[in-house]
Each structure stands twice: as structure tokens, then as C-alpha cells.
Scaffold this active site. Structure first.
Site, mmCIF file in Angstrom:
data_model
loop_
_atom_site.group_PDB
_atom_site.id
_atom_site.type_symbol
_atom_site.label_atom_id
_atom_site.label_comp_id
_atom_site.label_asym_id
_atom_site.label_seq_id
_atom_site.Cartn_x
_atom_site.Cartn_y
_atom_site.Cartn_z
ATOM 1 N N ARG A 166 0.869 -1.171 0.000
ATOM 2 C CA ARG A 166 0.000 0.000 0.000
ATOM 3 C C ARG A 166 0.909 1.225 0.000
ATOM 4 N NH1 ARG A 166 -3.503 -2.752 -1.477
ATOM 5 N NH2 ARG A 166 -5.495 -3.240 -0.485
ATOM 6 N N GLU A 213 -3.923 7.379 -4.364
ATOM 7 C CA GLU A 213 -4.291 6.872 -5.698
ATOM 8 C C GLU A 213 -5.632 7.420 -6.147
ATOM 9 O OE1 GLU A 213 -4.123 2.618 -5.379
ATOM 10 O OE2 GLU A 213 -2.017 2.655 -4.802
ATOM 11 N N HIS A 252 -1.382 0.353 -9.867
ATOM 12 C CA HIS A 252 -2.025 -0.617 -8.969
ATOM 13 C C HIS A 252 -2.664 -1.772 -9.763
ATOM 14 C CE1 HIS A 252 -4.021 -0.983 -4.742
ATOM 15 N NE2 HIS A 252 -3.842 -2.178 -5.273
HETATM 16 P P1 NAP Z 1 -0.826 -11.760 4.882
HETATM 17 O O1 NAP Z 1 -0.748 -13.202 4.520
HETATM 18 O O2 NAP Z 1 -1.726 -11.328 5.991
HETATM 19 O O3 NAP Z 1 0.675 -11.273 5.229
HETATM 20 C C1 NAP Z 1 0.987 -10.054 5.802
HETATM 21 C C2 NAP Z 1 2.445 -10.065 6.270
HETATM 22 O O4 NAP Z 1 2.798 -8.738 6.704
HETATM 23 C C3 NAP Z 1 2.725 -11.003 7.448
HETATM 24 O O5 NAP Z 1 3.962 -11.627 7.260
HETATM 25 C C4 NAP Z 1 2.776 -10.068 8.647
HETATM 26 O O6 NAP Z 1 3.609 -10.641 9.654
HETATM 27 C C5 NAP Z 1 3.400 -8.825 8.005
HETATM 28 N N1 NAP Z 1 3.118 -7.609 8.761
HETATM 29 C C6 NAP Z 1 1.908 -7.163 9.184
HETATM 30 N N2 NAP Z 1 2.045 -6.027 9.871
HETATM 31 C C7 NAP Z 1 3.367 -5.744 9.905
HETATM 32 C C8 NAP Z 1 4.141 -4.708 10.496
HETATM 33 N N3 NAP Z 1 3.558 -3.716 11.214
HETATM 34 N N4 NAP Z 1 5.481 -4.727 10.315
HETATM 35 C C9 NAP Z 1 6.072 -5.720 9.619
HETATM 36 N N5 NAP Z 1 5.397 -6.732 9.036
HETATM 37 C C10 NAP Z 1 4.058 -6.742 9.184
HETATM 38 O O7 NAP Z 1 -1.254 -10.892 3.638
HETATM 39 P P2 NAP Z 1 -1.021 -11.173 2.071
HETATM 40 O O8 NAP Z 1 -2.129 -11.983 1.529
HETATM 41 O O9 NAP Z 1 0.372 -11.622 1.857
HETATM 42 O O10 NAP Z 1 -1.217 -9.652 1.523
HETATM 43 C C11 NAP Z 1 -0.388 -8.635 1.995
HETATM 44 C C12 NAP Z 1 -0.834 -7.268 1.542
HETATM 45 O O11 NAP Z 1 -0.481 -7.067 0.183
HETATM 46 C C13 NAP Z 1 -2.327 -6.963 1.555
HETATM 47 O O12 NAP Z 1 -2.805 -6.651 2.850
HETATM 48 C C14 NAP Z 1 -2.413 -5.776 0.612
HETATM 49 O O13 NAP Z 1 -2.225 -4.562 1.328
HETATM 50 C C15 NAP Z 1 -1.237 -5.988 -0.335
HETATM 51 N N6 NAP Z 1 -1.706 -6.343 -1.698
HETATM 52 C C16 NAP Z 1 -1.509 -5.476 -2.720
HETATM 53 C C17 NAP Z 1 -1.929 -5.817 -3.987
HETATM 54 C C18 NAP Z 1 -1.724 -4.897 -5.149
HETATM 55 O O14 NAP Z 1 -2.546 -4.913 -6.044
HETATM 56 N N7 NAP Z 1 -0.648 -4.138 -5.199
HETATM 57 C C19 NAP Z 1 -2.589 -7.021 -4.211
HETATM 58 C C20 NAP Z 1 -2.766 -7.872 -3.147
HETATM 59 C C21 NAP Z 1 -2.311 -7.537 -1.888
HETATM 60 P P3 NAP Z 1 3.524 -10.219 11.198
HETATM 61 O O15 NAP Z 1 2.068 -10.158 11.554
HETATM 62 O O16 NAP Z 1 4.318 -11.289 11.897
HETATM 63 O O17 NAP Z 1 4.200 -8.889 11.309
HETATM 64 C C1 8YV Z 2 -6.972 -4.986 -5.782
HETATM 65 C C2 8YV Z 2 -5.382 -5.163 -3.786
HETATM 66 O O1 8YV Z 2 -6.534 -4.394 -6.956
HETATM 67 O O2 8YV Z 2 -6.172 -7.219 -2.969
HETATM 68 C C3 8YV Z 2 -5.673 -6.133 -2.691
HETATM 69 O O3 8YV Z 2 -5.379 -5.801 -1.536
HETATM 70 O O4 8YV Z 2 -4.817 -4.141 -3.575
HETATM 71 C C4 8YV Z 2 -5.724 -5.515 -5.181
HETATM 72 O O5 8YV Z 2 -5.735 -6.866 -5.426
HETATM 73 C C5 8YV Z 2 -7.816 -4.005 -5.108
HETATM 74 O O6 8YV Z 2 -8.188 -4.366 -3.844
HETATM 75 C C6 8YV Z 2 -9.058 -3.816 -5.967
HETATM 76 O O7 8YV Z 2 -9.552 -2.588 -5.802
#
Ligand code: NAP
Ligand code: 8YV
Length: 323
Positions: A234, A263, A281
Site C-alpha cells: 500500500r 491513488e 495498482h
Molecule cells: P498476509 O498473509 O496477511 O501477510 C501479511 C504479512 O505482513 C505477514 O507476514 C505479517 O507478519 C506482516 N506484517 C503485518 N504487519 C506488519 C508490520 N507492522 N510490520 C512488519 N510486518 C508486518 O497478507 P497477504 O495476503 O500476503 O497480503 C499482503 C498485503 O499485500 C495486503 O494486505 C495488501 O495490502 C497488499 N496487496 C496489494 C496488492 C496490489 O494490487 N498491489 C494485491 C494484493 C495484496 P507479522 O504479523 O508477523 O508482522
Molecule cells: C486490488 C489489492 O486491486 O487485494 C488487494 O489488496 O490491492 C488488489 O488486489 C484491489 O483491492 C481492488 O480494488
């Protein structure tokens, strides 16, 4: 007489195949189409039991409070930092997200963004299109070959990125608050120490207050002048003004960014920097993956209103409910 369908609210539009299924299952009220949104919410207050949510407009307690019959918010995306899930949990409302189904797509894109950034692939493509190859070859670039990778966040997507980059032959380390189960990569409880030891930081944590500006000026300084920052988490996780400064001064080498603080507005200072890579994104943005995410939004609502509970509740609203 046939039982009436549960009523749900759609704050913003969703993909047509999702809306079609929702229309078949529920009585759907479209907030974006209402001339007077406040009047619509007031009229529906005692009838709306669910929300299908996809916009990044904040869904806070003040909004949810206006719908006293609300039972479930089914959100599109794995990240739900724009929803006050803690408030929802405290008020008996379940929040669901769309984990797992997007993990591989986002990890693929993160790796692509890293390669694009290190090897200047967008820049060299622009070079060819501008006819400059006819004059001389594109300059040599940086590489992944001499780099150590530090992943910030070792959850579902962090692990998928690490597995990919391990197959590339690159050393992996990670930072998270707790060591991740089932992985043997080196865990750094301190982010700055890891930043000092690696040449690439890939950020893939949730957004929200706990991670706000986690990547700050000090971390960027520790990453150093050969360092590349990739952010697919994010925009809020990176101190954007500090990043702009670090890129300007070459405190770090480059950045590949899929997410931004405000964004779809991207600071002009970043847009004007030719040596970095910026994506709008799109990490999960394929037909295949967005369809799987959309189906999970529908299936969570379907399961809930069939009395079978949510399929993928978030941590703040566990199911069965915590006593
Ligand atoms: P997840 O399985 O919940 O993993 C989150 C990781 O972040 C865990 O390892 C957690 O470990 C760590 N974390 C949480 N808070 C933290 C902190 N304060 N400091 C350091 N590490 C921290 O989630 P995921 O499915 O991998 O997804 C992760 C994130 O990716 C989503 O929440 C979203 O914001 C982002 N995302 C972005 C896109 C995009 O389109 N760009 C798409 C999908 C996801 P600990 O709790 O041990 O710290
Ligand atoms: C999506 C994301 O693009 O899953 C997330 O956390 O950031 C993306 O996969 C978004 O949520 C759709 O608006």
C-alpha cells in the site's frame, strides 16, 4: 409466497459478472446511482443486511452505524485497510476479504516489477520506440545477479515472492513482527538492520496505522545507494516524500512502485523521474484473478445468507465468533 431476497448495498460498481450474480441472489441497492445518497441510506437503514464492497472509499464506523441491520461486509481484495474491521468486529459485523486467489498473480507482478526496475526494461522499450536504437545500443544496466533480497512482510504473497526469487538463485531474507511459520529464510526482527544487509526491499505488508511510513528516510538510507525499493503493498507503507528525496539524491538506486499514497494521483516528482518504474495498482489485475476475487465476494455473501457462515473472514472478525 416466495421468501423475499436479502437486501444488500453496493457502494460502488463492481464487475458486471459479479453484479449479475448479486442481482440474482439479493435485492441490490446501488449507492453510486442514487441522486441523494443520504436519503437512500436513511430509507434502507432497517433493511440492508450486507455490503458488497470494492471501492477504496473508507468504510468506517460512522458509515456502518447508519445501517443497524448490517451483518456482513464482503470486500473485493485481500487488503482491507480502508474498512474499519475492528469496529465491525466490536459491533457483530463480519468482514470478509479475498485471500489466496490473488497470491500468485501479485507475486508474479512483483517479480516482473523488480526485473523491469533493475534491467530498465520499460526505459529500453521506450528507447526502441523512439527510434534511438538506430543511433546506438541501449546503455548497460544494473542486474539482479549481484543482489540480496529483503522481503518486508512474509505472509501468503511474501512467501510466493520469496519462492520465485529463490528459484532465480537469489539470497532471501525477510522482516515481519514475528518469524513466519514453515520458512527457513533469515528473519530480521529489525527492519533497518535488514535494509543495511540487502540490496532490494520488496514491501508486501498490509496497509493501515500499524505499517504507516514503515519505509522511512532511515530505512532508505540503510538500504543505500545500490538499493532498489519495490512496493506492491500500500502507498501508506512508504513515506512518499522521503522516498522522493532518496531517489532525487540517489540515496537509493531506484524504485518500482505499484501503489501510492493518494491513488490514482501520483506525485509529479515521481512521474518526472525517468529511472524508476511506476504501475497503476495492477498487481492482481488480470481477467483470471479478478474473476476469482469477484467470485469469492459473491460466495461469501451466498454462504452467509444460506446460514453457513463466511468463507474467508478477516482476523478482526473471526468465525465462529470469539466468545
Ligand atoms: P498476509 O498473509 O496477511 O501477510 C501479511 C504479512 O505482513 C505477514 O507476514 C505479517 O507478519 C506482516 N506484517 C503485518 N504487519 C506488519 C508490520 N507492522 N510490520 C512488519 N510486518 C508486518 O497478507 P497477504 O495476503 O500476503 O497480503 C499482503 C498485503 O499485500 C495486503 O494486505 C495488501 O495490502 C497488499 N496487496 C496489494 C496488492 C496490489 O494490487 N498491489 C494485491 C494484493 C495484496 P507479522 O504479523 O508477523 O508482522
Ligand atoms: C486490488 C489489492 O486491486 O487485494 C488487494 O489488496 O490491492 C488488489 O488486489 C484491489 O483491492 C481492488 O480494488
Amino acid at each position: 409466497m416466495a421468501a423475499s431476497k436479502p437486501e444488500i448495498l453496493l457502494p460502488g460498481p463492481m464487475m458486471p459478472f459479479i453484479e449479475d450474480q448479486l442481482d440474482a441472489l439479493f435485492q441490490v441497492h446501488r449507492l453510486a446511482k442514487a441522486a441523494d445518497k443520504d436519503a437512500l441510506i436513511a430509507e434502507l437503514a432497517r433493511r440492508v443486511r450486507g455490503i458488497a464492497y470494492s471501492s477504496h472509499m473508507p468504510l468506517n464506523g460512522a458509515f456502518m452505524q447508519r445501517l443497524p441491520k448490517l451483518e456482513i461486509v464482503s470486500s473485493f481484495g485481500v487488503g482491507y485497510d480502508s474498512i474499519d474491521a475492528k469496529w465491525a468486529g466490536a459491533h457483530g459485523i463480519v468482514v470478509t476479504n479475498t485471500p489466496d486467489v490473488l497470491t500468485d498473480e501479485v507475486a508474479d507482478t512483483a517479480v516482473a516489477l523488480l526485473l523491469m526496475t533493475a534491467r530498465e526494461l520499460p526505459q529500453s522499450e521506450r528507447y526502441l520506440r523512439a527510434g534511438k536504437w538506430l543511433e546506438k545500443a541501449y546503455p548497460l544496466t544494473a542486474t539482479l545477479r549481484d543482489r540480496k533480497i529483503g522481503i518486508v512482510g512474509m505472509g501468503r504473497i511474501g512467501k510466493a515472492i520469496a519462492r520465485r526469487l529463490e528459484a532465480f538463485g537469489l539470497p532471501i531474507a525477510y522482516h515481519s513482527r514475528n518469524p513466519a511459520a514453515g520458512v527457513s529464510w533469515k528473519h530480521y526482527p529489525d527492519l533497518k538492520t535488514m535494509a543495511r544487509d540487502v540490496d532490494v526491499l520488496i514491501v508486501i505488508t498490509p496497509g493501515g496505522p500499524a505499517t504507516k511510513n514503515l519505509i522511512n528516510a532511515e530505512v532508505l538510507k540503510a538500504l543505500g545507494s545500490n538499493g532498489i525499493l519495490i512496493n506492491v503493498a500500500r502507498g501508506s507503507v512508504v513515506d512518499e516524500p522521503a522516498l522522493i528525496e532518496a531517489l532525487r539524491n540517489r540515496t537509493i538506486y531506484s524504485a518500482g512502485l505499484d501503489v501510492f499514497a493518494d491513488e490514482p494521483r501520483v506525485p509529479k516528482e515521481l512521474i518526472e523521474m525517468e529511472h524508476i518504474v511506476l504501475l497503476p495498482h495492477v498487481a492482481s489485475g488480470s481477467h483470471y484473478t479478478r474473476r476469482a476475487m469477484g467470485q469469492l465476494v459473491v460466495d461469501n455473501l451466498k454462504s452467509w445468507f444460506a446460514g453457513k457462515g463466511p468463507l474467508t473472514p478477516v482476523a478482526e472478525t473471526p468465525w465462529p465468533r470469539a466468545r
